[in-house]
Motif scaffolding. Structure first.
Motif, PDB file in Angstrom:
ATOM      1  N   GLY A  16      18.410  10.594   5.646  1.00  0.00           N
ATOM      2  CA  GLY A  16      17.461  11.633   5.286  1.00  0.00           C
ATOM      3  C   GLY A  16      17.391  12.748   6.308  1.00  0.00           C
ATOM      4  O   GLY A  16      18.138  12.770   7.294  1.00  0.00           O
ATOM      5  N   SER A  17      16.473  13.677   6.066  1.00  0.00           N
ATOM      6  CA  SER A  17      16.316  14.845   6.924  1.00  0.00           C
ATOM      7  C   SER A  17      14.855  15.054   7.290  1.00  0.00           C
ATOM      8  O   SER A  17      13.945  14.668   6.539  1.00  0.00           O
ATOM      9  CB  SER A  17      16.817  16.109   6.212  1.00  0.00           C
ATOM     10  N   LEU A  18      14.662  15.664   8.434  1.00  0.00           N
ATOM     11  CA  LEU A  18      13.341  16.114   8.861  1.00  0.00           C
ATOM     12  C   LEU A  18      13.518  17.433   9.587  1.00  0.00           C
ATOM     13  O   LEU A  18      14.563  17.690  10.203  1.00  0.00           O
ATOM     14  CB  LEU A  18      12.694  15.114   9.826  1.00  0.00           C
ATOM     15  N   ARG A  19      12.486  18.261   9.531  1.00  0.00           N
ATOM     16  CA  ARG A  19      12.477  19.468  10.325  1.00  0.00           C
ATOM     17  C   ARG A  19      11.247  19.447  11.224  1.00  0.00           C
ATOM     18  O   ARG A  19      10.116  19.414  10.737  1.00  0.00           O
ATOM     19  CB  ARG A  19      12.457  20.732   9.472  1.00  0.00           C
ATOM     20  N   LEU A  20      11.492  19.443  12.512  1.00  0.00           N
ATOM     21  CA  LEU A  20      10.409  19.496  13.480  1.00  0.00           C
ATOM     22  C   LEU A  20      10.119  20.943  13.834  1.00  0.00           C
ATOM     23  O   LEU A  20      11.025  21.771  13.906  1.00  0.00           O
ATOM     24  CB  LEU A  20      10.775  18.718  14.741  1.00  0.00           C
ATOM     25  N   SER A  21       8.850  21.215  14.060  1.00  0.00           N
ATOM     26  CA  SER A  21       8.420  22.541  14.468  1.00  0.00           C
ATOM     27  C   SER A  21       7.784  22.474  15.843  1.00  0.00           C
ATOM     28  O   SER A  21       7.109  21.495  16.180  1.00  0.00           O
ATOM     29  CB  SER A  21       7.401  23.120  13.476  1.00  0.00           C
ATOM     30  N   CYS A  22       7.995  23.514  16.609  1.00  0.00           N
ATOM     31  CA  CYS A  22       7.367  23.656  17.924  1.00  0.00           C
ATOM     32  C   CYS A  22       6.668  25.011  17.904  1.00  0.00           C
ATOM     33  O   CYS A  22       7.318  26.057  18.003  1.00  0.00           O
ATOM     34  CB  CYS A  22       8.419  23.588  19.014  1.00  0.00           C
ATOM     35  N   ALA A  23       5.357  24.975  17.726  1.00  0.00           N
ATOM     36  CA  ALA A  23       4.578  26.203  17.643  1.00  0.00           C
ATOM     37  C   ALA A  23       4.033  26.566  19.016  1.00  0.00           C
ATOM     38  O   ALA A  23       3.437  25.730  19.693  1.00  0.00           O
ATOM     39  CB  ALA A  23       3.436  26.028  16.650  1.00  0.00           C
ATOM     40  N   ALA A  24       4.251  27.810  19.396  1.00  0.00           N
ATOM     41  CA  ALA A  24       3.823  28.267  20.709  1.00  0.00           C
ATOM     42  C   ALA A  24       2.621  29.193  20.593  1.00  0.00           C
ATOM     43  O   ALA A  24       2.490  29.942  19.627  1.00  0.00           O
ATOM     44  CB  ALA A  24       4.956  28.998  21.405  1.00  0.00           C
ATOM     45  N   SER A  25       1.779  29.133  21.586  1.00  0.00           N
ATOM     46  CA  SER A  25       0.647  30.047  21.674  1.00  0.00           C
ATOM     47  C   SER A  25       0.436  30.408  23.135  1.00  0.00           C
ATOM     48  O   SER A  25       0.935  29.738  24.029  1.00  0.00           O
ATOM     49  CB  SER A  25      -0.618  29.419  21.095  1.00  0.00           C
ATOM     50  N   GLY A  26      -0.284  31.467  23.334  1.00  0.00           N
ATOM     51  CA  GLY A  26      -0.565  31.895  24.703  1.00  0.00           C
ATOM     52  C   GLY A  26       0.335  33.026  25.142  1.00  0.00           C
ATOM     53  O   GLY A  26      -0.127  34.012  25.706  1.00  0.00           O
ATOM     54  N   ARG A  27       1.609  32.876  24.926  1.00  0.00           N
ATOM     55  CA  ARG A  27       2.566  33.936  25.241  1.00  0.00           C
ATOM     56  C   ARG A  27       3.673  33.901  24.198  1.00  0.00           C
ATOM     57  O   ARG A  27       3.951  32.860  23.612  1.00  0.00           O
ATOM     58  CB  ARG A  27       3.158  33.759  26.637  1.00  0.00           C
ATOM     59  N   ASN A  76       7.091  34.339  14.209  1.00  0.00           N
ATOM     60  CA  ASN A  76       6.060  33.323  13.989  1.00  0.00           C
ATOM     61  C   ASN A  76       5.855  32.432  15.211  1.00  0.00           C
ATOM     62  O   ASN A  76       5.138  31.438  15.134  1.00  0.00           O
ATOM     63  CB  ASN A  76       6.410  32.461  12.784  1.00  0.00           C
ATOM     64  N   ASN A  77       6.500  32.796  16.312  1.00  0.00           N
ATOM     65  CA  ASN A  77       6.322  32.053  17.568  1.00  0.00           C
ATOM     66  C   ASN A  77       6.619  30.566  17.409  1.00  0.00           C
ATOM     67  O   ASN A  77       5.901  29.716  17.952  1.00  0.00           O
ATOM     68  CB  ASN A  77       4.908  32.243  18.102  1.00  0.00           C
ATOM     69  N   THR A  78       7.676  30.261  16.677  1.00  0.00           N
ATOM     70  CA  THR A  78       7.989  28.868  16.372  1.00  0.00           C
ATOM     71  C   THR A  78       9.482  28.591  16.551  1.00  0.00           C
ATOM     72  O   THR A  78      10.308  29.454  16.237  1.00  0.00           O
ATOM     73  CB  THR A  78       7.579  28.528  14.927  1.00  0.00           C
ATOM     74  N   VAL A  79       9.769  27.414  17.068  1.00  0.00           N
ATOM     75  CA  VAL A  79      11.147  26.937  17.196  1.00  0.00           C
ATOM     76  C   VAL A  79      11.268  25.672  16.359  1.00  0.00           C
ATOM     77  O   VAL A  79      10.336  24.865  16.298  1.00  0.00           O
ATOM     78  CB  VAL A  79      11.499  26.673  18.667  1.00  0.00           C
ATOM     79  N   TYR A  80      12.419  25.516  15.732  1.00  0.00           N
ATOM     80  CA  TYR A  80      12.626  24.393  14.827  1.00  0.00           C
ATOM     81  C   TYR A  80      13.778  23.506  15.295  1.00  0.00           C
ATOM     82  O   TYR A  80      14.727  23.964  15.935  1.00  0.00           O
ATOM     83  CB  TYR A  80      12.943  24.897  13.416  1.00  0.00           C
TER      84      TYR A  80
END
Length: 119
Positions: A16-27, A76-80
C-alpha cells in the motif's frame, strides 16, 4: 524558529501507500532544508532524505529508493513524503526536521508519526 507537525501516518497493508505531511509554522519552510527520518522499533534512527530550500530532493536510504518521494509545497509551507509499495520493514516512527542551509545540525523536529505496515 520553525515549528513542525507531521501527519498522515497509520496502519497499511504491505504494498500500500501513505503520504506523510510535515507542516511548518513560525517561519517559511522555503528558508530551510527539510529532512525525513525514521526510527524502526528497537533500532537506530535512519536518515531517509531531504529537500533543499531551492526545491529538488535527495533520498539517502537505499531501501526506499524507487518507492519514496520527497516533495515540498512552499506556498502551503508543507513538505511531503510519498511512500509507495510499502513493506513491513518500513514500519517506524517517521519524523521531519529542519535546518538552515548554513548549518549541518537538524535543530528543529516534529513529534513524529507512526507508520505500521502489516504483512
Amino acid at each position: 524558529q520553525v515549528q513542525l507537525v507531521e501527519s498522515g501516518g497509520g496502519l497499511v497493508q504491505a504494498g500500500g501507500s501513505l503520504r506523510l505531511s510535515c507542516a511548518a509554522s513560525g517561519r517559511p519552510v522555503s528558508s530551510y532544508y527539510i529532512g525525513w527520518f525514521r526510527q524502526p522499533p528497537g533500532k537506530e534512527r535512519e536518515f531517509v532524505g531531504h529537500t533543499g530550500w531551492r526545491g529538488g530532493s535527495t533520498l539517502y536510504l537505499e531501501s526506499v529508493k524507487g518507492r519514496f518521494t520527497i516533495s515540498r509545497d512552499n506556498a502551503n509551507n508543507t513538505v511531503y513524503l510519498q511512500m509507495n509499495s510499502l513493506k513491513p520493514e518500513d514500519t517506524a516512527v517517521y519524523s521531519c526536521a529542519a535546518r538552515l542551509a548554513s548549518t549541518t545540525a537538524w535543530n528543529y523536529w516534529g513529534q513524529g508519526t507512526q507508520v505500521t505496515v502489516s504483512s
